[in-house]
Design an enzyme around this catalytic site. Sequence first.
Site, PDB file in Angstrom:
ATOM      1  N   ASP A 143       0.170 -37.170  28.584  1.00 43.15           N
ATOM      2  CA  ASP A 143       1.528 -36.690  28.337  1.00 43.15           C
ATOM      3  C   ASP A 143       1.602 -36.047  26.952  1.00 43.15           C
ATOM      4  O   ASP A 143       0.734 -36.240  26.098  1.00 43.15           O
ATOM      5  CB  ASP A 143       2.510 -37.860  28.434  1.00 43.15           C
ATOM      6  N   GLU A 188       1.263 -30.462  24.946  1.00 44.85           N
ATOM      7  CA  GLU A 188       1.447 -29.013  24.752  1.00 44.85           C
ATOM      8  C   GLU A 188       0.841 -28.506  23.433  1.00 44.85           C
ATOM      9  O   GLU A 188       0.601 -27.285  23.374  1.00 44.85           O
ATOM     10  CB  GLU A 188       2.933 -28.664  24.784  1.00 44.85           C
ATOM     11  N   ASP A 208       9.638 -33.438  33.028  1.00 46.64           N
ATOM     12  CA  ASP A 208      10.848 -34.246  32.851  1.00 46.64           C
ATOM     13  C   ASP A 208      12.038 -33.596  33.539  1.00 46.64           C
ATOM     14  O   ASP A 208      12.902 -32.975  32.909  1.00 46.64           O
ATOM     15  CB  ASP A 208      11.130 -34.438  31.362  1.00 46.64           C
TER      16      ASP A 208
END
Length: 716
Positions: free
Chosen positions: A457, A460, A623
């Site tokens: 997670d 990025e 999300d």
Amino acid sequence: MMAAIFFAAVLLLSVESTRVSGRQASNLQRNALPQVFQVDDIPHSLNVSSCPGYTLSGLEETRTGLTAHLNLAGAVCNAFVPESVVSLPSVPQTIHKNDSDLVFNYEPSPFAFWVTRRSEPDAQPLFDTRKSSLPMTPIPPVIATDNSTALDGFPIVFEDQYLQLTSALPLDANVYGLGEVVASSGFRRDAGTNGGTGTIQTMWARDDADPIDRNIYGSHPIYMEHRFDSSTHTSQSHGVFLYSASGSDILLLTPPSSNVSLIEYRLLGGTLDFYFFSGPSPQKVVEQYGELVGLPTWQPAFGFGFHLCRWGYLNLNDTKDQVVKMREANIPLEVMWNDIDLYHAFRDFTSDPVSFPAAEMKTFIDELHANYQHYIPIVDAAVAHQVNATDIYDPYTRGAELDVFIKNPNGTEYIGQVWPGYTVFPDWFAKDTQQYWTEALRNWSQSGIDFSGVWLDMNEASSFCEGSCGTDANLSNTSPPFLLPGDPGMPITDYPEGYNSTISGPSGNITVNGTLTFGADGSTSSSLSKRGIGAGRQTGINLNVPPYTIHNGFGPLSVHTIATNATHAGDFVELDVHNMWGLMEEKATHLALLKIQPKKRPFLISRSTFPSTGKWSGHWLGDNFSKWQYMYFSIQGVLQFQLFQIPMVGADTCGFQGNTDEELCNRWMQLSAFVPFYRNHNQRGALSQEPYRWDSVANATRTAIAVSSTCQGSVL
């Protein structure tokens, strides 16, 4: 400039910078990195109408195609200025230029090219950069609210910090792909006809909660176009892939009164390296793309079962209760997950000694394994920085010892801020990072967190502050810079469309006192709408603010991520490799699991993706929201990633953000049973949404799993 054209199952056009030789440029592109990091103080017109284009010379035929030099056709316009990360096949040895269905055509001065089908030489080209094929310019802003969509010319532009190339497309072209995105137009992209505004797809990995029509977690500059011939009643598909890691905008527009649509690429650097896939069926396009970037990894069988997670299982007993209650409800549960609640002080590769004691976690996971179930924990991208000399945290001290963290331009550690406070970030270009990452995962597994897979997670990579905010800061401040969902002052009050908690209460039930809750206030419409597209311009020439401003949803490129001037091993800068951070973490994790569990297929689910991620990992759609609209959006998301060759994909079922309700969760559990990755996951403080919570959802889930299992069994 040098162009190299090769014919194989695909056709490759590579345009490389004059600042490096052809061999150097090829090697750099294999790393998806440009050579030049310093920029000159030159004024920029921000207008390409004066750009002269290029002339072609030195044409040489090769066994598989041709090579040539592209030379600037006039004065500079100054409009803007290791081992492979993605292993591509070598130059083909078999000659296909006379039998491939793709034909490369060109004009030498000014240089332009177009790609046609050998089988349909008179049909509209698949890709066409000729000025004569494009609309007359200048053209006022095609999207009235965004001045950057003014089109002042269509020359090929190749400068240090700005590249541009435009192709004509059929009017109202059927284009699919170009992601990752939650597109208001659906799976088919908006070409700007029939009332549409057009598409601006920005390639810049970004941690944002599933916004509509904006850049999000992954970057995939590939599209498939499908064409129907009304005279023969036949159809064919082809694909176009830009192999580049550079931040970019890809515009899909139709100017007013134009007889063609167009696609325009605007890059902040790198190379123009295009691959064309002949198809001619959609399936063949996807297969050919997979042959180029790598076919998907084999998944373990348990990965196709039902997975349960939430941010908010606060301790081991809470986690164990879910397994027990799922079993009591007779709902098959293949995999139990934990979010960051598992961690000690939100630190990677730890478990909290009070709420998730390592020895008790080992016993729990052993019990799961004995029942043929599995366990997956989260791994966040950022590693907590040591607070002081007495702070014992091996994942940081070992990484510092091996020198595997990203740095500032002056050579000091780049220190961002994420859940555990001030953090550092692994540098996947450093020579010892694979060793470091494998050690960290192995030590964690041996400590009691005997995982069957890993959830990647925030990769990025996400950072809660701008720049190296931890440099010279008080590192003992480990509090997140905002309230967490569910904390006092941050209640979760949102519900799906049609549910009004003021009238029906907080339960989320389909009925209250025998009355349907959906539409009780007369409203059933979505509260979400498409966001505007515009982005502000900023002047200045540096690595943090390139002259051309791509349409990043956060504006400046360094917001909520690693700063663009952060430096990697080999002096590569974040501006040029940002979009690949997630992919490189996926590859490192996959290889680590092969060493830690050599007899098992690695199972990974990751948020940020890039071409070839499917070789290493699956993906979840991020999300999302507990809204009917987002259940609908999940279908296009799953289809997008089939095209991107990342088939193990699915949404957070019943929605992640906000409160779900009984009816939405019922329908979504049914839908997700038929997608590859099936996980129910929601946020801290929201209404619990495990499928056993409502009898109707439990019944629907059992039925859907039974039917989908039968379907899977017949396929396998």
